[in-house]
Write a protein that holds these residues in place. Structure first.
Motif, PDB file in Angstrom:
ATOM      1  N   MET A   1       0.843  -1.196   0.000  1.00  0.00           N
ATOM      2  CA  MET A   1       0.000   0.000   0.000  1.00  0.00           C
ATOM      3  C   MET A   1       0.879   1.247   0.000  1.00  0.00           C
ATOM      4  O   MET A   1       1.831   1.340   0.761  1.00  0.00           O
ATOM      5  CB  MET A   1      -0.911   0.009   1.236  1.00  0.00           C
ATOM      6  CG  MET A   1      -1.888   1.175   1.262  1.00  0.00           C
ATOM      7  SD  MET A   1      -2.883   1.202   2.783  1.00  0.00           S
ATOM      8  CE  MET A   1      -3.752  -0.365   2.638  1.00  0.00           C
ATOM      9  N   THR A   2       0.545   2.201  -0.855  1.00  0.00           N
ATOM     10  CA  THR A   2       1.315   3.430  -0.919  1.00  0.00           C
ATOM     11  C   THR A   2       0.823   4.436   0.119  1.00  0.00           C
ATOM     12  O   THR A   2      -0.263   4.272   0.708  1.00  0.00           O
ATOM     13  CB  THR A   2       1.204   4.077  -2.305  1.00  0.00           C
ATOM     14  OG1 THR A   2      -0.170   4.464  -2.524  1.00  0.00           O
ATOM     15  CG2 THR A   2       1.655   3.117  -3.405  1.00  0.00           C
ATOM     16  N   GLU A   5      -2.572   5.798  -0.952  1.00  0.00           N
ATOM     17  CA  GLU A   5      -3.683   4.891  -0.677  1.00  0.00           C
ATOM     18  C   GLU A   5      -3.994   4.819   0.809  1.00  0.00           C
ATOM     19  O   GLU A   5      -5.161   4.811   1.219  1.00  0.00           O
ATOM     20  CB  GLU A   5      -3.354   3.489  -1.210  1.00  0.00           C
ATOM     21  CG  GLU A   5      -3.256   3.422  -2.725  1.00  0.00           C
ATOM     22  CD  GLU A   5      -2.626   2.113  -3.207  1.00  0.00           C
ATOM     23  OE1 GLU A   5      -2.926   1.707  -4.340  1.00  0.00           O
ATOM     24  OE2 GLU A   5      -1.842   1.512  -2.439  1.00  0.00           O
ATOM     25  N   ASN A  46       3.973   7.988  -3.515  1.00  0.00           N
ATOM     26  CA  ASN A  46       4.044   6.655  -4.129  1.00  0.00           C
ATOM     27  C   ASN A  46       4.882   5.666  -3.324  1.00  0.00           C
ATOM     28  O   ASN A  46       5.008   4.499  -3.713  1.00  0.00           O
ATOM     29  CB  ASN A  46       4.616   6.751  -5.547  1.00  0.00           C
ATOM     30  CG  ASN A  46       3.594   7.297  -6.530  1.00  0.00           C
ATOM     31  OD1 ASN A  46       2.409   6.990  -6.428  1.00  0.00           O
ATOM     32  ND2 ASN A  46       4.049   8.126  -7.462  1.00  0.00           N
ATOM     33  N   ARG A  47       5.435   6.154  -2.220  1.00  0.00           N
ATOM     34  CA  ARG A  47       6.254   5.255  -1.395  1.00  0.00           C
ATOM     35  C   ARG A  47       5.398   4.133  -0.824  1.00  0.00           C
ATOM     36  O   ARG A  47       4.295   4.362  -0.317  1.00  0.00           O
ATOM     37  CB  ARG A  47       6.905   6.040  -0.264  1.00  0.00           C
ATOM     38  CG  ARG A  47       7.617   5.143   0.739  1.00  0.00           C
ATOM     39  CD  ARG A  47       8.083   5.884   1.975  1.00  0.00           C
ATOM     40  NE  ARG A  47       8.168   4.995   3.116  1.00  0.00           N
ATOM     41  CZ  ARG A  47       8.509   5.352   4.341  1.00  0.00           C
ATOM     42  NH1 ARG A  47       8.818   6.615   4.586  1.00  0.00           N
ATOM     43  NH2 ARG A  47       8.540   4.465   5.329  1.00  0.00           N
ATOM     44  N   LEU A  48       5.920   2.917  -0.887  1.00  0.00           N
ATOM     45  CA  LEU A  48       5.224   1.771  -0.304  1.00  0.00           C
ATOM     46  C   LEU A  48       5.474   1.711   1.198  1.00  0.00           C
ATOM     47  O   LEU A  48       6.599   1.913   1.656  1.00  0.00           O
ATOM     48  CB  LEU A  48       5.691   0.474  -0.959  1.00  0.00           C
ATOM     49  CG  LEU A  48       5.268   0.267  -2.421  1.00  0.00           C
ATOM     50  CD1 LEU A  48       5.932  -0.985  -2.991  1.00  0.00           C
ATOM     51  CD2 LEU A  48       3.745   0.174  -2.528  1.00  0.00           C
ATOM     52  N   GLU A  51       4.615  -3.285   6.409  1.00  0.00           N
ATOM     53  CA  GLU A  51       3.461  -3.859   7.102  1.00  0.00           C
ATOM     54  C   GLU A  51       3.313  -3.277   8.504  1.00  0.00           C
ATOM     55  O   GLU A  51       2.199  -2.976   8.949  1.00  0.00           O
ATOM     56  CB  GLU A  51       3.603  -5.381   7.181  1.00  0.00           C
ATOM     57  CG  GLU A  51       2.394  -6.086   7.790  1.00  0.00           C
ATOM     58  CD  GLU A  51       1.121  -5.883   6.966  1.00  0.00           C
ATOM     59  OE1 GLU A  51       0.032  -5.833   7.585  1.00  0.00           O
ATOM     60  OE2 GLU A  51       1.222  -5.763   5.725  1.00  0.00           O
TER      61      GLU A  51
END
Length: 280
Positions: A1-2, A5, A46-48, A51
């Motif tokens: 997930m970015t 998002e 846009n960085r992921l 978790e």
């Protein structure tokens, strides 16, 4: 997930549960857990996320939905241009309390004081008033007192983090201290227990009741504060105290002939917020 998002989903969830300023809250929570400024979220949208970062955000959103103030979640609140550490052991500093700081600085400027200023902050909590005055008045001897040792631990931490020279003691200082002061300041507990249902959920369920509610009637703390100030202030010294909405006339009536009543300071909405009196 970015990041983009995660922000969208968090804001939507907060808004669904009628949390005010949902988008801003989502930004503050995510920025906190990433240890970045809010601007970073948009320059790196846009960085992921890892978790663990996603889990931390989800837990923070859950807590905010359940009423935990965002200041307690992120652990800080701005006051007079500085960030103070806050936990559920202390009240969250509020903008109207800054008027006490402004009034002290205005009085000193008008009086042209050059000698060392001695200041006592009664019910210091997070130390936001005491620490700010210590930083704004170089060389001042500033003391903060509270009956809560847990609160004083936060106050001492804030003084250390911000580099303020202030001393803190755990006592009902109005009764216990014998020194003379130029200023006694306070944001005391003045909410009546019967008015608890009128408070926002965040305040009612999470902020410390000992710092919110007057033990008996709402004027009791002011009677004790004024009596203590009469004993502890030097001649010409000042007492400045925050008041609840609509309390100005009743608090002013507690001041007898030994006090010169100065104009009550209002907040940005024109609501009387700070009673100021000078010892004759």
């Amino acid at each position: 997930m970015t990041i983009r998002e995660a922000l969208r989903l968090a804001a939507e969830r907060l808004e669904l549960h009628h949390v005010s300023n949902a988008r801003l809250s989502a930004e503050l929570l995510l920025a906190h857990y990433l240890s970045v400024e809010r601007e970073y979220l948009y320059s790196h949208d846009n960085r992921l996320l890892a978790e663990l970062e996603i889990q931390a955000l989800e837990e923070a959103v859950y807590n905010r939905i359940n009423g935990v103030p965002i200041q307690y979640i992120v652990g800080r609140q701005e006051f007079y241009g500085r960030y103070f550490r806050v936990t559920p052991a202390v009240l969250i500093p509020r903008p109207e309390t800054e008027h006490i700081v402004e009034a002290v600085l205005d009085i000193r400027k008008t009086a042209g004081r050059t000698s060392q200023t001695r200041i006592l902050d009664v019910g210091t909590g997070s130390g936001c008033i005491a620490v700010t005055l210590a930083l704004e008045i170089p060389g001042a001897a500033v003391f903060g007192a509270d009956i809560s040792e847990a609160a004083l631990q936060i106050a001492r931490k804030n003084a250390s983090l911000l580099g303020a020279s202030a001393s803190f003691v755990c006592m009902d200082v109005v009764d216990a201290m014998a020194s003379e002061f130029d200023f006694i300041v306070s944001n005391p507990p003045y909410v009546r227990r019967g008015d608890i249902h009128r408070l926002q959920r965040e305040v009612r369920e999470y902020e410390p009741h000992v710092a919110l509610f007057s033990p008996n009637d709402e004027l009791e703390v002011y009677r004790r504060l004024i009596a203590g100030a009469e004993r502890l202030l030097s001649d010409g010294g000042y007492v400045l105290t925050e008041i609840g909405i609509g309390m100005d006339e009743r608090v002013l009536q507690l001041l007898d002939a030994c006090w010169e009543k100065l104009p009550v300071k209002t907040d940005l909405q024109g609501i009387p917020r700070t009673v100021i009196a000078r010892k004759r």
